[in-house]
Scaffold this active site. Structure first.
Site, PDB file in Angstrom:
ATOM      1  N   PRO A 194      -5.639 -10.787   8.131  1.00 12.84           N
ATOM      2  CA  PRO A 194      -6.351 -10.520   9.180  1.00 12.84           C
ATOM      3  C   PRO A 194      -6.442  -9.065   9.497  1.00 12.84           C
ATOM      4  O   PRO A 194      -5.471  -8.348   9.142  1.00 12.84           O
ATOM      5  CB  PRO A 194      -5.459 -11.184  10.251  1.00 12.84           C
ATOM      6  CG  PRO A 194      -4.029 -11.443   9.641  1.00 12.84           C
ATOM      7  CD  PRO A 194      -4.143 -11.524   8.042  1.00 12.84           C
ATOM      8  N   ASP A 195      -7.758  -8.813  10.109  1.00 11.38           N
ATOM      9  CA  ASP A 195      -7.706  -7.422  10.260  1.00 11.38           C
ATOM     10  C   ASP A 195      -7.239  -6.980  11.762  1.00 11.38           C
ATOM     11  O   ASP A 195      -7.684  -7.575  12.556  1.00 11.38           O
ATOM     12  CB  ASP A 195      -9.178  -6.828  10.403  1.00 11.38           C
ATOM     13  CG  ASP A 195      -9.555  -5.315  10.448  1.00 11.38           C
ATOM     14  OD1 ASP A 195      -8.508  -4.887  11.380  1.00 11.38           O
ATOM     15  OD2 ASP A 195     -10.040  -4.718   9.658  1.00 11.38           O
ATOM     16  N   LYS A 235     -15.759  -1.927  13.445  1.00 10.69           N
ATOM     17  CA  LYS A 235     -14.832  -2.460  13.939  1.00 10.69           C
ATOM     18  C   LYS A 235     -14.603  -2.188  15.385  1.00 10.69           C
ATOM     19  O   LYS A 235     -13.910  -2.708  16.251  1.00 10.69           O
ATOM     20  CB  LYS A 235     -13.380  -1.657  13.512  1.00 10.69           C
ATOM     21  CG  LYS A 235     -13.340  -1.911  12.028  1.00 10.69           C
ATOM     22  CD  LYS A 235     -11.770  -1.708  11.429  1.00 10.69           C
ATOM     23  CE  LYS A 235     -11.694  -2.171  10.059  1.00 10.69           C
ATOM     24  NZ  LYS A 235     -10.207  -2.075   9.656  1.00 10.69           N
ATOM     25  N   PHE A 291      -7.412   4.126  11.895  1.00 11.28           N
ATOM     26  CA  PHE A 291      -7.319   5.457  10.735  1.00 11.28           C
ATOM     27  C   PHE A 291      -8.248   4.784   9.786  1.00 11.28           C
ATOM     28  O   PHE A 291      -8.353   3.712   9.388  1.00 11.28           O
ATOM     29  CB  PHE A 291      -5.824   5.482  10.209  1.00 11.28           C
ATOM     30  CG  PHE A 291      -5.127   6.535  11.125  1.00 11.28           C
ATOM     31  CD1 PHE A 291      -4.704   6.133  12.497  1.00 11.28           C
ATOM     32  CD2 PHE A 291      -4.658   7.680  10.565  1.00 11.28           C
ATOM     33  CE1 PHE A 291      -4.158   6.956  13.204  1.00 11.28           C
ATOM     34  CE2 PHE A 291      -4.142   8.753  11.393  1.00 11.28           C
ATOM     35  CZ  PHE A 291      -3.746   8.219  12.511  1.00 11.28           C
ATOM     36  N   LYS A 319     -17.169   2.595   9.759  1.00 10.41           N
ATOM     37  CA  LYS A 319     -15.902   1.823   9.982  1.00 10.41           C
ATOM     38  C   LYS A 319     -15.671   1.777  11.723  1.00 10.41           C
ATOM     39  O   LYS A 319     -15.175   0.851  12.089  1.00 10.41           O
ATOM     40  CB  LYS A 319     -14.673   2.295   9.411  1.00 10.41           C
ATOM     41  CG  LYS A 319     -13.638   1.326   8.816  1.00 10.41           C
ATOM     42  CD  LYS A 319     -12.511   1.866   8.073  1.00 10.41           C
ATOM     43  CE  LYS A 319     -12.874   2.114   6.428  1.00 10.41           C
ATOM     44  NZ  LYS A 319     -11.670   2.281   5.540  1.00 10.41           N
ATOM     45  N   LYS A 335      11.494 -16.647  -9.443  1.00 11.25           N
ATOM     46  CA  LYS A 335      10.789 -15.522  -9.966  1.00 11.25           C
ATOM     47  C   LYS A 335       9.828 -15.743 -11.160  1.00 11.25           C
ATOM     48  O   LYS A 335      10.116 -16.803 -11.942  1.00 11.25           O
ATOM     49  CB  LYS A 335      12.041 -14.678 -10.662  1.00 11.25           C
ATOM     50  CG  LYS A 335      11.483 -13.344 -11.208  1.00 11.25           C
ATOM     51  CD  LYS A 335      12.855 -12.650 -11.812  1.00 11.25           C
ATOM     52  CE  LYS A 335      12.219 -11.413 -12.643  1.00 11.25           C
ATOM     53  NZ  LYS A 335      13.284 -11.029 -13.350  1.00 11.25           N
ATOM     54  N   ASN A 337       0.942  -0.933  -0.050  1.00 14.42           N
ATOM     55  CA  ASN A 337       0.003   0.014  -0.124  1.00 14.42           C
ATOM     56  C   ASN A 337       0.964   1.206   0.123  1.00 14.42           C
ATOM     57  O   ASN A 337       2.044   1.348   0.379  1.00 14.42           O
ATOM     58  CB  ASN A 337      -0.733  -0.074   1.513  1.00 14.42           C
ATOM     59  CG  ASN A 337      -2.083  -0.905   1.151  1.00 14.42           C
ATOM     60  OD1 ASN A 337      -2.694  -1.207   0.186  1.00 14.42           O
ATOM     61  ND2 ASN A 337      -2.373  -1.203   2.158  1.00 14.42           N
TER      62      ASN A 337
HETATM   63  N1  CTP Z   1      -6.281  -2.254   9.552  1.00 16.54           N
HETATM   64  C1  CTP Z   1      -5.835  -3.253  10.266  1.00 16.54           C
HETATM   65  N2  CTP Z   1      -5.519  -4.530   9.563  1.00 16.54           N
HETATM   66  C2  CTP Z   1      -5.980  -4.935   8.409  1.00 16.54           C
HETATM   67  C3  CTP Z   1      -6.587  -3.673   7.546  1.00 16.54           C
HETATM   68  C4  CTP Z   1      -6.906  -2.623   8.364  1.00 16.54           C
HETATM   69  O1  CTP Z   1      -5.155  -3.054  11.422  1.00 16.54           O
HETATM   70  N3  CTP Z   1      -5.707  -5.943   7.687  1.00 16.54           N
HETATM   71  C5  CTP Z   1      -6.504  -0.942  10.116  1.00 16.54           C
HETATM   72  C6  CTP Z   1      -5.543   0.126   9.700  1.00 16.54           C
HETATM   73  O2  CTP Z   1      -4.514   0.264  10.323  1.00 16.54           O
HETATM   74  C7  CTP Z   1      -6.658   1.325   9.743  1.00 16.54           C
HETATM   75  C8  CTP Z   1      -7.868   0.844   9.679  1.00 16.54           C
HETATM   76  O3  CTP Z   1      -7.777  -0.750  10.014  1.00 16.54           O
HETATM   77  O4  CTP Z   1      -6.314   1.865  11.436  1.00 16.54           O
HETATM   78  C9  CTP Z   1      -8.465   1.307   8.525  1.00 16.54           C
HETATM   79  O5  CTP Z   1      -8.024   0.659   7.439  1.00 16.54           O
HETATM   80  P1  CTP Z   1      -8.862   0.539   5.902  1.00 16.54           P
HETATM   81  O6  CTP Z   1      -8.150  -0.474   5.167  1.00 16.54           O
HETATM   82  O7  CTP Z   1      -9.060   1.737   5.608  1.00 16.54           O
HETATM   83  O8  CTP Z   1     -10.361  -0.070   6.503  1.00 16.54           O
HETATM   84  P2  CTP Z   1     -11.363  -1.566   5.954  1.00 16.54           P
HETATM   85  O9  CTP Z   1     -11.804  -1.991   7.214  1.00 16.54           O
HETATM   86  O10 CTP Z   1     -10.247  -2.384   5.284  1.00 16.54           O
HETATM   87  O11 CTP Z   1     -12.103  -0.766   5.057  1.00 16.54           O
HETATM   88  P3  CTP Z   1     -12.390  -0.440   3.503  1.00 16.54           P
HETATM   89  O12 CTP Z   1     -11.298  -1.666   2.879  1.00 16.54           O
HETATM   90  O13 CTP Z   1     -13.652  -0.639   3.115  1.00 16.54           O
HETATM   91  O14 CTP Z   1     -11.888   0.853   3.112  1.00 16.54           O
END
Ligand code: CTP
Length: 402
Positions: free
Chosen positions: A302-303, A338, A320, A334, A286, A207
């Site tokens: 994992p989130d 969450k 964030f 969000k 590769k 990212n």
């Molecule tokens: N985050 C995390 N682990 C992940 C994805 C996200 O800890 N696998 C955390 C980021 O550090 C940030 C927050 O989640 O604090 C928001 O991330 P974002 O990718 O914008 O949110 P999503 O829930 O993935 O929503 P969307 O993809 O629908 O924007």
């Protein structure tokens, strides 16, 4: 401030010595007694009278100064110090200390003290990168000396890279343990930077993220008195002084590193730009460009943030949200989904947020709580955000914040 009021400040001969005056003043403002010891080289860059006036004590320069030695001998001075800080520490200074030389007052004091020694290196980037300097740093670190910085940026010699002395305030924050502040006694974990999900040995998914906001938050939390654990993906940033850093690469490693330590934390701030998906297969060799198209199958990572918020005994959890449109609506959604205590939203897109020095933020919390931080440098925003988090994370105070 705990137990480190007497600072023996060594100043060696680099251009950053002009910042030593500011450093003496900052230490004095924090209630420290400061004894300055200059090397011969330092005298070429800054006058002893300046440092004497600011510290309120005669500057020591010479091992063979009979009058000064009679007032306080060098062994006595080494015992007097609660800590030794050498700023700037030149390449020459690092080499002398690594070899245990004792041919001037400062190096002798460093051998004769059992107080913690902190060095703030300052030199041209190639001198810093030279294998001799690298080896000296390793020797010193192995002996328990703490290296503070250097920072990365423009150098007096006109080059850009690592080698700048850290700013005086950052050095003060690092040297004075447990500074008083709104987060004193609390532990904060912050995730920062991008993650990298390998596809094959030379490619990965990632990212856009410089890590600047997460690192600025870590510095601000430390300055507010917290113990700070910074779990970061690959970034080109120096660790803020006094912050404990854990380096990771993938989302899975980030998840693991966070859960190993988060049980001890009072506050969790997820500022990392975690890759939401990772390639199902890792190609050990590769991948060759044989076909017109290539299909990768990706699995959800994992989130990390949601998994911390779901813990039975969870820290105050801040997320964030980087959004390209309808920032408030998406961020509120969000926050609820969450189950966060707070969410920090910003709009992203060309020239906005990524890799920029400044940013503007919308902070939301449950029950329609809302605060806007107007465009400002990330460092300033981080300080304001940490102040807000410090207040809202104490339940008794949160109730009275508008
Ligand atoms: N985050 C995390 N682990 C992940 C994805 C996200 O800890 N696998 C955390 C980021 O550090 C940030 C927050 O989640 O604090 C928001 O991330 P974002 O990718 O914008 O949110 P999503 O829930 O993935 O929503 P969307 O993809 O629908 O924007």
């Amino acid at each position: 401030m705990a137990g480190q009021q007497r600072v023996l400040l060594g100043v060696t001969g680099g251009i950053a010595a002009y910042k030593s005056a500011e450093l003496v003043r900052a230490l004095r403002e924090r209630g420290c007694e400061v004894q300055v010891v200059m090397t011969r080289g330092a005298r070429e860059f800054i006058g002893a009278a300046t440092l004497q006036a600011l510290s309120g004590r005669p500057v020591r320069e010479d091992l063979w100064d009979a009058a000064a030695e009679a007032a306080m001998g060098h062994i006595e001075l080494a015992r007097w110090a609660d800590c030794v800080l050498i700023a700037p520490a030149t390449a020459q200074c690092l080499a002398r200390l690594a070899h245990g030389l004792a041919d001037d007052l400062l190096s002798t004091l460093c051998l004769a003290t059992d107080a913690p020694v902190y060095l703030a290196p300052a030199m041209n980037r190639l001198m810093w990168a030279h294998p001799a300097t690298r080896a000296n740093c390793e020797v010193l670190a192995a002996r328990g000396v703490t290296l503070l910085g250097p920072g990365i940026g423009d150098q007096a010699c006109g080059e850009t890279g690592p080698g700048r002395m850290l700013e005086p305030q950052a050095l003060v924050a690092a040297v004075l343990k447990d500074p008083a502040g709104p987060l004193a006694g609390r532990t904060v974990m912050i995730t920062a930077g991008p993650t990298r999900e390998p596809i094959d040995p030379v490619r990965y998914l990632t990212n856009r993220s410089s890590g600047k906001m997460g690192f600025a938050l870590a510095a601000a939390a430390r300055e507010a008195g917290a113990r700070v654990v910074l779990v970061t993906g690959p970034v080109a940033l120096a660790t803020p002084p006094g912050v404990e850093r854990v380096d990771v690469e993938t989302a899975a490693e980030l998840h693991e590193a966070v859960h190993r330590r988060v049980g001890d934390c009072d506050i969790f701030i997820g500022a990392a730009a975690v890759a939401d998906y990772r390639p199902r297969e890792y190609a050990g060799e590769k991948i060759k460009k044989r076909d017109a198209t290539l299909t990768l199958t990706l699995d959800r990572s994992p989130d990390v943030l949601a998994s911390v918020a779901a813990l039975a005994s969870r820290p105050f959890t801040v997320g964030f949200a980087a959004e390209t449109c309808e920032v408030e609506r998406h961020a509120r959604e969000k926050l609820a989904r969450k189950q966060l205590d707070m969410i920090v939203a910003n709009q992203v897109g060309p020239g906005r947020a990524f890799d920029t020095e400044d940013n503007e933020l919308l902070v939301l919390w449950p029950e329609e709580g809302c605060q806007v931080f107007a465009r400002a440098p990330k460092r300033e925003l981080a300080e304001a955000l940490i102040a807000l988090i410090a207040t809202r994370s104490r339940p008794e105070d949160a109730a009275v914040v508008p």
